[in-house]
Motif scaffolding. Structure first.
Motif, PDB file in Angstrom:
ATOM      1  N   PHE A 186       0.285  13.754  -6.691  1.00 27.40           N
ATOM      2  CA  PHE A 186       0.588  12.466  -5.920  1.00 27.40           C
ATOM      3  C   PHE A 186      -0.345  12.387  -4.546  1.00 27.40           C
ATOM      4  O   PHE A 186      -0.709  11.442  -4.358  1.00 27.40           O
ATOM      5  CB  PHE A 186       2.074  12.128  -5.721  1.00 27.40           C
ATOM      6  N   THR A 187      -0.416  13.771  -3.914  1.00 25.89           N
ATOM      7  CA  THR A 187      -1.022  13.678  -2.765  1.00 25.89           C
ATOM      8  C   THR A 187      -2.475  13.354  -3.225  1.00 25.89           C
ATOM      9  O   THR A 187      -3.320  12.559  -2.557  1.00 25.89           O
ATOM     10  CB  THR A 187      -1.152  15.066  -2.115  1.00 25.89           C
ATOM     11  N   LEU A 188      -3.169  13.912  -4.322  1.00 26.19           N
ATOM     12  CA  LEU A 188      -4.568  13.592  -4.513  1.00 26.19           C
ATOM     13  C   LEU A 188      -4.874  11.957  -5.012  1.00 26.19           C
ATOM     14  O   LEU A 188      -5.662  11.584  -4.490  1.00 26.19           O
ATOM     15  CB  LEU A 188      -4.837  14.365  -5.690  1.00 26.19           C
ATOM     16  N   MET A 189      -3.878  11.547  -5.659  1.00 23.80           N
ATOM     17  CA  MET A 189      -3.823  10.019  -5.946  1.00 23.80           C
ATOM     18  C   MET A 189      -3.745   9.279  -4.683  1.00 23.80           C
ATOM     19  O   MET A 189      -4.687   8.242  -4.702  1.00 23.80           O
ATOM     20  CB  MET A 189      -2.361   9.740  -6.649  1.00 23.80           C
ATOM     21  N   GLY A 190      -2.995   9.708  -3.590  1.00 22.93           N
ATOM     22  CA  GLY A 190      -3.326   8.933  -2.581  1.00 22.93           C
ATOM     23  C   GLY A 190      -4.564   9.045  -1.831  1.00 22.93           C
ATOM     24  O   GLY A 190      -4.958   8.062  -1.358  1.00 22.93           O
ATOM     25  N   ILE A 191      -5.178  10.126  -1.646  1.00 22.29           N
ATOM     26  CA  ILE A 191      -6.524  10.739  -1.065  1.00 22.29           C
ATOM     27  C   ILE A 191      -7.384   9.593  -1.878  1.00 22.29           C
ATOM     28  O   ILE A 191      -8.416   8.925  -1.061  1.00 22.29           O
ATOM     29  CB  ILE A 191      -6.695  11.837  -1.085  1.00 22.29           C
ATOM     30  N   PHE A 192      -7.582   9.710  -3.074  1.00 22.44           N
ATOM     31  CA  PHE A 192      -8.362   8.921  -3.979  1.00 22.44           C
ATOM     32  C   PHE A 192      -8.436   7.479  -3.713  1.00 22.44           C
ATOM     33  O   PHE A 192      -9.360   6.744  -3.794  1.00 22.44           O
ATOM     34  CB  PHE A 192      -8.366   9.446  -5.174  1.00 22.44           C
ATOM     35  N   VAL A 193      -7.133   6.960  -3.767  1.00 22.83           N
ATOM     36  CA  VAL A 193      -7.077   5.532  -3.321  1.00 22.83           C
ATOM     37  C   VAL A 193      -7.170   5.047  -2.107  1.00 22.83           C
ATOM     38  O   VAL A 193      -8.201   4.007  -1.748  1.00 22.83           O
ATOM     39  CB  VAL A 193      -5.484   5.112  -3.626  1.00 22.83           C
ATOM     40  N   SER A 194      -7.212   5.758  -1.140  1.00 26.02           N
ATOM     41  CA  SER A 194      -7.577   5.762   0.074  1.00 26.02           C
ATOM     42  C   SER A 194      -9.337   5.538   0.392  1.00 26.02           C
ATOM     43  O   SER A 194      -9.712   4.815   0.865  1.00 26.02           O
ATOM     44  CB  SER A 194      -7.193   6.724   1.227  1.00 26.02           C
ATOM     45  N   ALA A 195      -9.641   6.704  -0.476  1.00 25.56           N
ATOM     46  CA  ALA A 195     -11.082   6.669  -0.464  1.00 25.56           C
ATOM     47  C   ALA A 195     -11.953   5.419  -1.013  1.00 25.56           C
ATOM     48  O   ALA A 195     -12.896   5.094  -0.666  1.00 25.56           O
ATOM     49  CB  ALA A 195     -11.888   7.961  -1.346  1.00 25.56           C
TER      50      ALA A 195
ATOM     51  N   LEU B 139      -4.763   4.656   4.929  1.00 26.06           N
ATOM     52  CA  LEU B 139      -3.966   5.702   5.201  1.00 26.06           C
ATOM     53  C   LEU B 139      -2.709   5.592   4.536  1.00 26.06           C
ATOM     54  O   LEU B 139      -2.255   6.772   4.031  1.00 26.06           O
ATOM     55  CB  LEU B 139      -3.733   5.718   6.690  1.00 26.06           C
ATOM     56  N   ALA B 140      -2.175   4.633   4.192  1.00 27.10           N
ATOM     57  CA  ALA B 140      -0.526   4.562   3.484  1.00 27.10           C
ATOM     58  C   ALA B 140      -0.647   5.294   2.178  1.00 27.10           C
ATOM     59  O   ALA B 140       0.524   6.034   2.207  1.00 27.10           O
ATOM     60  CB  ALA B 140      -0.332   2.938   3.462  1.00 27.10           C
ATOM     61  N   PRO B 141      -1.823   5.002   1.462  1.00 29.14           N
ATOM     62  CA  PRO B 141      -1.494   5.964   0.072  1.00 29.14           C
ATOM     63  C   PRO B 141      -1.308   7.385   0.618  1.00 29.14           C
ATOM     64  O   PRO B 141      -0.652   8.453  -0.482  1.00 29.14           O
ATOM     65  CB  PRO B 141      -2.463   5.512  -0.844  1.00 29.14           C
ATOM     66  N   ILE B 142      -2.163   7.742   1.441  1.00 30.88           N
ATOM     67  CA  ILE B 142      -2.318   9.032   1.491  1.00 30.88           C
ATOM     68  C   ILE B 142      -0.837   9.771   1.856  1.00 30.88           C
ATOM     69  O   ILE B 142      -0.086  10.833   1.343  1.00 30.88           O
ATOM     70  CB  ILE B 142      -3.254   9.778   2.641  1.00 30.88           C
TER      71      ILE B 142
ATOM     72  N   ALA C 258       0.752  -1.406  -0.179  1.00 31.80           N
ATOM     73  CA  ALA C 258       0.013  -0.089  -0.124  1.00 31.80           C
ATOM     74  C   ALA C 258       0.786   1.276  -0.133  1.00 31.80           C
ATOM     75  O   ALA C 258       0.554   2.019  -0.632  1.00 31.80           O
ATOM     76  CB  ALA C 258      -0.775  -0.056   1.042  1.00 31.80           C
ATOM     77  N   PHE C 259       1.988   1.207   0.823  1.00 25.15           N
ATOM     78  CA  PHE C 259       2.998   2.404   0.433  1.00 25.15           C
ATOM     79  C   PHE C 259       3.380   2.626  -0.638  1.00 25.15           C
ATOM     80  O   PHE C 259       3.687   3.815  -1.088  1.00 25.15           O
ATOM     81  CB  PHE C 259       3.950   2.333   1.538  1.00 25.15           C
ATOM     82  N   VAL C 260       3.901   1.562  -1.448  1.00 23.12           N
ATOM     83  CA  VAL C 260       4.274   1.767  -2.743  1.00 23.12           C
ATOM     84  C   VAL C 260       3.254   1.905  -3.910  1.00 23.12           C
ATOM     85  O   VAL C 260       3.050   2.805  -4.588  1.00 23.12           O
ATOM     86  CB  VAL C 260       5.314   0.546  -3.172  1.00 23.12           C
ATOM     87  N   GLY C 261       2.279   0.757  -4.138  1.00 30.63           N
ATOM     88  CA  GLY C 261       1.194   0.847  -4.708  1.00 30.63           C
ATOM     89  C   GLY C 261       1.099   1.542  -6.029  1.00 30.63           C
ATOM     90  O   GLY C 261       1.984   1.240  -6.793  1.00 30.63           O
ATOM     91  N   VAL C 262       0.305   2.415  -6.071  1.00 35.38           N
ATOM     92  CA  VAL C 262       0.025   3.126  -7.367  1.00 35.38           C
ATOM     93  C   VAL C 262       1.500   4.080  -7.700  1.00 35.38           C
ATOM     94  O   VAL C 262       1.537   4.607  -8.900  1.00 35.38           O
ATOM     95  CB  VAL C 262      -1.126   4.173  -7.489  1.00 35.38           C
TER      96      VAL C 262
END
Length: 379
Positions: free
Chosen positions: A235-244, A145-148, A20-24
Motif C-alpha cells: 500500500f505504501t508503494l501504491m501511494g508513492i506511485f500515485v503521488s508521483a 502527499l495524501a496517497p503516500i 485523495a486520502f481514500v482514492g485507490v
C-alpha cells in the motif's frame, strides 16, 4: 458566474483532498472494514451500482425537485462523510455492511447529478476546458502527499485515520457549497426521462461512448486498484506511485485545458480516445513486467495522458447536456442509469475473474476497457 467558479474550485479542493486520502485504497478500506474477500468486495460494489440505477431517478425526482441542486450536493456530501466514518469503525455485522452500502448509494445518487449541474450553470463553453483543467489541477495537487500518507497508514493497520481525515475534508466541502448560487431545475417524469434516455443515450452514434464511459470508470475506480496492489504488493508503494503520477498531471493539466478550448471537445476526444486506450493497455502490461521502473513509467504515462482524456471527455459531456438546458438535470440523471448498468456488468465480470484465477486475472478487464476506448472517437 465568476464568483460561482471560485467557490466551486474551493469545494473541489476539499472534495479532492478527501478523495485523495481514500482514492485507490477504497476497495481495501471496504474489505478490511467488513472483513470481506476480494470477490465479495467487487460483488458488494456491483450491488451498490444496481441500487444506484434503481434509486437515482426517484431520489432526484422527489428530493431534488424540492431541495434544488445546492442542497442535494450538500446532503450527498454529508452521506459520503458518514460512509467514510463508518469505514473507520470495527463493525463487521451484516447490518453495518448494508448500512454502508445505503450511505454510499445515497452519496452517489444525490451528489453527482446535481454537482454536474452546478458546474454546467457556472461555466461557459468557450472556457470550460480551462475550467476543467483547473479542476484536474486541484485533484492532482491533492494527490501529491495524501496517497503516500494513506498507504503508510493502511500498511500500519491505521485505516480509521484515513476515514476520519477524509470525512472531515468532505464536511469542509459542504460548508463552502453554501456560497454557490444556482437556479433550480425540475426533473421530468419517469416516462419522459425514459424517452429522453432512449433518444440521447441509445442513439447509434452515442451509445458506444456511454457504454465505454461506464466500462472505463468502473474498471479504473474499482478494478484497477486491486490489480495495482497485486502488482506492487504494498500500500505504501501504491501511494508513492500515485503521488508521483500527480506531478506529471500537474504539468500536463493546464496545457490540455487550453488545448481543448482551442479545438472542439469532439475533435479533442478523437485524440484523447487513443491516449486513453494506450494508458489503460500498458497498465495491464504490468502483469508481465512488474518491475518498479516499469510501474514508474506506467504511472508517468498515466499522469501525462490522463488529463487529456478527462478534460476532453467531461467538456464534451457538458456540451451535450447544454444542448437542451431545460433538461440538463435529466441528462445527468439518465447518465447515471447508463453508468450503473455498465459498471455492474464490469464488476460482476471482474468478480468472476478473481474467483476463477485471482487478482492477476483482472488484466482481462483492463484490456477490455482499453479496447472500448475506440468508441470515444465517435462520441
Amino acid at each position: 458566474m465568476k464568483k460561482n467558479r471560485r467557490h466551486l474550485l474551493t469545494l473541489q479542493f476539499f472534495a479532492s483532498l478527501g478523495s485523495a486520502f481514500v482514492g485507490v485504497f477504497l476497495p481495501f478500506l471496504v474489505l478490511r472494514a467488513f472483513e470481506l474477500t476480494l470477490p465479495q468486495v467487487l460483488l458488494w460494489t456491483a450491488a451498490a451500482m444496481v441500487s444506484c440505477g434503481l434509486f437515482v431517478f426517484p431520489l432526484n425526482y422527489f428530493l431534488g425537485n424540492r431541495w434544488g441542486p445546492k442542497r442535494m450536493v450538500q446532503v450527498g456530501l454529508g452521506f459520503h462523510a458518514l460512509f467514510l466514518a463508518l469505514l473507520g469503525g470495527g463493525w463487521t455485522d451484516p447490518g453495518w455492511l448494508i448500512l454502508g452500502m445505503i450511505l454510499w448509494v445515497l452519496y452517489l445518487t444525490l451528489f453527482w447529478p446535481s454537482y454536474h449541474l452546478l458546474i454546467l450553470q457556472s461555466t461557459q463553453l468557450s472556457q470550460r476546458g480551462t475550467f476543467f483543467g483547473n479542476f484536474q489541477f486541484l485533484l492532482v495537487g491533492a494527490s501529491l502527499l495524501a496517497p503516500i500518507l494513506s498507504g503508510f497508514l493502511l500498511e500500519a493497520g491505521l485505516r480509521e485515520w484515513i476515514s476520519l481525515v477524509s470525512a472531515v475534508c468532505f464536511v469542509a466541502a459542504i460548508i463552502f457549497t453554501q456560497q454557490i448560487e444556482v437556479s433550480s431545475q425540475k426533473l421530468i417524469s419517469f416516462s419522459a426521462s425514459w424517452r429522453f434516455f432512449r433518444r440521447h443515450f441509445l442513439s447509434l452514434q452515442r451509445r458506444g461512448g456511454f457504454l465505454a464511459d461506464a466500462v472505463q470508470t468502473g474498471t479504473l475506480l474499482y478494478v484497477w486498484p486491486i490489480f495495482f496492489h497485486f502488482v506492487v504488493g504494498s500500500f505504501t508503494l501504491m501511494g508513492i506511485f500515485v503521488s508521483a503520477a500527480a506531478v506529471a498531471e500537474m504539468i500536463s493539466t493546464q496545457f490540455f485545458g487550453r488545448f481543448v478550448d482551442r479545438k472542439s471537445p469532439q475533435r479533442s476526444l478523437r485524440w484523447a480516445a487513443v491516449a486513453r486506450a494506450f494508458d489503460i493497455g500498458i497498465r495491464g502490461g504490468l502483469l508481465w513486467v512488474p518491475h518498479v521502473a516499469m510501474v514508474a513509467v506506467v504511472q508517468g504515462v498515466s499522469g501525462i495522458l490522463g488529463p487529456l482524456f478527462n478534460i476532453a471527455f467531461y467538456t464534451r459531456v457538458s456540451e451535450m447536456a447544454e444542448k437542451d438546458s431545460s433538461k440538463s438535470l435529466t441528462f445527468y440523471v439518465t447518465r447515471e442509469w447508463s453508468l450503473a448498468v455498465g459498471r455492474t456488468l464490469v464488476l460482476l465480470f471482474s468478480a468472476f475473474l478473481v474467483w476463477m484465477g485471482g487478482a492477476e486475472m483482472l488484466v482481462v478487464s483492463l484490456f477490455l476497457a482499453a479496447v472500448f476506448s475506440a468508441w470515444f472517437r465517435r462520441f
